[in-house]
Design an enzyme around this catalytic site. Structure first.
Site, mmCIF file in Angstrom:
data_model
loop_
_atom_site.group_PDB
_atom_site.id
_atom_site.type_symbol
_atom_site.label_atom_id
_atom_site.label_comp_id
_atom_site.label_asym_id
_atom_site.label_seq_id
_atom_site.Cartn_x
_atom_site.Cartn_y
_atom_site.Cartn_z
ATOM 1 N N ARG A 91 -9.434 -20.895 11.872
ATOM 2 C CA ARG A 91 -9.196 -20.708 13.304
ATOM 3 C C ARG A 91 -9.975 -19.497 13.809
ATOM 4 O O ARG A 91 -10.533 -19.514 14.901
ATOM 5 C CB ARG A 91 -7.705 -20.504 13.568
ATOM 6 C CG ARG A 91 -6.871 -21.730 13.323
ATOM 7 C CD ARG A 91 -5.393 -21.430 13.560
ATOM 8 N NE ARG A 91 -4.567 -22.555 13.147
ATOM 9 C CZ ARG A 91 -3.478 -22.450 12.420
ATOM 10 N NH1 ARG A 91 -3.039 -21.268 12.021
ATOM 11 N NH2 ARG A 91 -2.786 -23.520 12.102
ATOM 12 N N PHE A 98 -5.441 -33.609 16.483
ATOM 13 C CA PHE A 98 -4.381 -33.355 15.489
ATOM 14 C C PHE A 98 -3.918 -31.898 15.626
ATOM 15 O O PHE A 98 -3.898 -31.150 14.657
ATOM 16 C CB PHE A 98 -4.861 -33.619 14.052
ATOM 17 C CG PHE A 98 -5.501 -34.965 13.832
ATOM 18 C CD1 PHE A 98 -4.712 -36.086 13.606
ATOM 19 C CD2 PHE A 98 -6.876 -35.113 13.864
ATOM 20 C CE1 PHE A 98 -5.292 -37.340 13.397
ATOM 21 C CE2 PHE A 98 -7.469 -36.361 13.660
ATOM 22 C CZ PHE A 98 -6.674 -37.476 13.422
ATOM 23 N N ASP A 112 -2.276 -34.768 20.002
ATOM 24 C CA ASP A 112 -1.492 -35.108 18.797
ATOM 25 C C ASP A 112 -0.657 -36.336 19.150
ATOM 26 O O ASP A 112 -0.234 -36.491 20.295
ATOM 27 C CB ASP A 112 -0.580 -33.937 18.405
ATOM 28 C CG ASP A 112 -0.101 -34.040 16.960
ATOM 29 O OD1 ASP A 112 -0.557 -33.242 16.125
ATOM 30 O OD2 ASP A 112 0.732 -34.928 16.679
ATOM 31 N N SER A 113 -0.432 -37.191 18.166
ATOM 32 C CA SER A 113 0.349 -38.395 18.463
ATOM 33 C C SER A 113 1.837 -38.081 18.606
ATOM 34 O O SER A 113 2.588 -38.886 19.134
ATOM 35 C CB SER A 113 0.145 -39.446 17.365
ATOM 36 O OG SER A 113 0.496 -38.900 16.117
ATOM 37 N N ALA A 168 -5.141 -40.387 17.833
ATOM 38 C CA ALA A 168 -6.480 -39.798 17.736
ATOM 39 C C ALA A 168 -7.581 -40.837 17.898
ATOM 40 O O ALA A 168 -8.548 -40.632 18.641
ATOM 41 C CB ALA A 168 -6.625 -39.102 16.387
ATOM 42 N N ASP A 175 -8.436 -32.176 12.346
ATOM 43 C CA ASP A 175 -7.618 -31.665 11.239
ATOM 44 C C ASP A 175 -6.469 -32.634 10.976
ATOM 45 O O ASP A 175 -5.302 -32.326 11.237
ATOM 46 C CB ASP A 175 -7.092 -30.257 11.581
ATOM 47 C CG ASP A 175 -6.319 -29.637 10.432
ATOM 48 O OD1 ASP A 175 -6.541 -30.041 9.266
ATOM 49 O OD2 ASP A 175 -5.482 -28.749 10.682
ATOM 50 N N CYS A 231 -7.068 -32.256 4.112
ATOM 51 C CA CYS A 231 -6.104 -31.516 3.297
ATOM 52 C C CYS A 231 -5.547 -32.395 2.179
ATOM 53 O O CYS A 231 -4.547 -32.053 1.559
ATOM 54 C CB CYS A 231 -4.984 -30.943 4.166
ATOM 55 S SG CYS A 231 -4.065 -32.195 5.047
#
Ligand code: SAH
Length: 394
Positions: free
Chosen positions: A212, A228, A250-251, A280, A298, A338
Site C-alpha cells: 500500500r 477487491f 468489492d462484491s 469484479a 487483490d 495470496c
C-alpha cells in the site's frame, strides 16, 4: 521434558534434521498409547534419538514441531517465543504511535506453528490452526498480556473456522482476556475500523501494508480503481498520495460499508472517493476503457488447495487480462495472489499470458511479497504465500 512418544519410520527423520516443522502422518511408525489430538508429544527417530517436541493432531500434518530439543512447552516457553516475536516487530519499526496494526505471530515464521496473532490498537486477535494451540490458548493469552509496553490489553480468540472440524473442539469466538474497547487501529498514520467480530480472517489484511505504501508513491494525479477493496486499505493510501479519484469495488456490501466508514475516519467528505458493491468480473467488463490509469487487483485466494491450481491460474489470467485490456498507455497494474498453492513463477506466468493475450507492451516494475511481520522460516518455504507484480502497461 519428554512427552508421550511418536516414533518415525526409518529414514523419515531427515526433514526434522533440517528443522522443517511438520511431521506428516505417513512418516510415523508408532504412537504411544493414549495420545489424543492436541497432545504435546516427543518425536523420536527409528533409532530412538529425540528429534523434538510438538503438537499432535489427526490429519496429513500429524505433528507441528515447537522445539528441536527436549525443551518443555509451558508458560515460560510461550512467553519467550512471544517476546522474541515482539522484539522483531519492534526492530522492524512497526510499534509506533502512528502504527499499531501488525502481525505479531505468523505461525511457523515465528516458530509457533498453528498460531496467528494480529495486533490492533491494544487488542490481540488470536487464531489457532491446530488443536494443540487451542488447548494452549489461555496460557498464550496470559503471555500476550505480559508483553512489554502494555502492547496487549485484550485478547479476542477467533478460531471457529480455523480449527479442524473433525476435532470437535467447538471453539467459541470471544474475548478471553479483557473486552472490547476500540476497533480503530492505525497503519502508517491512516485509521481503520477493524471488524474482528464479523470481518474476514482476523479482521484486516495487515499483509499489504508495504505494498500500500508503494502504491501511495505512484498515486499522484491518477484515477485509481481498487478492486477487491475489502476495508479499503489501498484506497486511503492512494488518496493520501494525491490520487485524482479513487473507486473501491468489492462484491460484499459489508466490505463496502466498512470502506465508506473508513473514508469518513480519514478523509471526511472527500468527494474523490466512491465505493461500489459489485462483482469484479462484471465491473471490469462494463467499465469504460481508459477510465482508470491505476488498477489494483487483490482477489481472495483462487486456489486454497493444490487440486484447484489449474482453475486458479485460469482465473488469474482472465482477471488480469480484463484489467490490462482496459488500462490506457502508461497505466499501472498492481496485481496480487495470496494463494499459497500458487507459486511466484506460476502467478507470473498467468499474468504473462494475460499480457500476451491483450497484445500490450508490459514491463514489470516491482515484484512484491509479504512484509517482514509475516516472516518466512527459512526451513519452511511453504510460509511464503503473498505474491504481487507492479506492471507498466503501454
Ligand atoms: N485488498 C484488500 C483485501 C482483499 S480480500 C485489503 O487490502 O484489505 C478479498 C476481497 O475480495 C474480499 O473483501 C471479498 O469480499 C472480495 N471478493 C471476493 N470475490 C469477489 C468478486 N467476485 N468480486 C468482487 N469482490 C470479491
Amino acid at each position: 521434558m519428554i512427552y508421550k512418544r511418536v516414533t518415525l519410520l526409518r529414514g523419515k527423520e531427515e526433514s526434522l534434521g533440517r528443522f522443517h516443522p511438520w511431521v506428516f502422518s505417513g512418516a510415523i511408525a508408532r504412537l504411544d498409547e493414549g495420545i489424543v489430538e492436541g497432545d504435546l508429544v516427543s518425536v523420536f527417530s527409528s533409532r530412538g534419538d529425540l528429534l523434538g517436541n510438538g503438537h499432535y493432531q489427526i490429519g496429513s500434518i500429524a505433528v507441528r514441531m515447537l522445539t528441536f530439543d527436549d525443551q518443555a512447552i509451558d508458560t515460560a516457553f510461550y512467553a519467550a517465543r512471544l517476546t522474541n516475536a515482539y522484539r522483531l516487530r519492534e526492530a522492524l519499526g512497526l510499534v509506533r504511535d502512528d502504527n499499531n496494526a501488525f502481525r505479531l505471530v505468523h505461525g511457523e515464521g515465528d516458530f509457533l506453528p498453528g498460531l496467528i496473532v494480529d495486533i490492533y490498537a491494544g487488542t490481540a486477535v488470536m487464531q489457532a490452526h491446530s488443536p494443540g494451540m487451542h488447548y494452549a490458548r489461555h496460557e498464550i493469552a496470559q503471555a500476550l498480556t505480559q508483553l512489554p509496553d502494555g502492547l496487549v490489553r485484550n485478547v479476542y480468540y477467533k478460531s471457529e473456522t480455523t480449527l479442524p472440524y473433525m476435532a470437535h473442539l467447538d471453539p467459541v469466538n470471544d474475548y478471553i482476556v479483557g473486552r472490547y474497547d476500540t476497533d480503530v487501529a492505525m497503519e502508517n498514520g491512516l485509521k481503520f475500523h477493524v471488524d474482528w467480530l464479523k470481518g474476514q480472517k482476523t479482521g484486516f489484511f495487515v499483509d499489504q501494508r508495504e505494498n500500500r505504501s508503494l502504491l501511495e508513491h505512484y498515486a499522484a494525479g491518477r484515477r485509481v480503481l481498487n478492486m477487491f477493496c475489502y476495508t479499503g486499505g489501498f484506497s486511503f493510501y492512494a488518496m493520501r498520495g494525491g490520487a485524482a479519484l479513487v473507486h473501491s469495488v468489492d462484491s460484499s456490501a459489508k466490505a463496502i460499508k466498512l470502506t465508506d466508514d473508513n473514508v469518513e475516519l480519514n478523509f471526511p467528505g472527500d468527494t474523490r472517493h466512491k465505493a461500489v458493491a459489485e462483482d469484479a468480473f462484471k465491473y471490469l467488463d462494463n467499465m469504460e476503457s481508459g477510465a482508470y490509469d491505476l488498477i489494483i487487483l487483490d482477489p481472495p485466494a483462487f486456489a486454497k488447495h493444490k487440486s484447484a491450481l489449474r482453475n486458479a491460474l485460469m482465473g488469474y489470467r482472465k482477471l488480469n487480462a480484463k484489467a490490462i485490456d482496459k488500462l490506457p498507455a502508461g497505466g499501472l497494474l498492481f496485481t496480487f495472489s495470496c494463494s499459497q498453492a500458487v507459486n511466484k513463477e506460476q502467478f507470473r506466468l498467468a499474468v504473462f499470458s494475460a499480457a500476451a493475450q491483450c497484445r500490450r507492451r508490459v514491463r514489470i516494475l516491482h515484484q512484491l511479497t509479504q512484509p517482514a511481520d509475516h516472516p518466512i522460516n527459512i526451513y519452511h518455504p511453504e510460509g511464503e504465500y503473498l505474491k504481487g507484480l507492479v506492471l507498466y502497461v503501454e
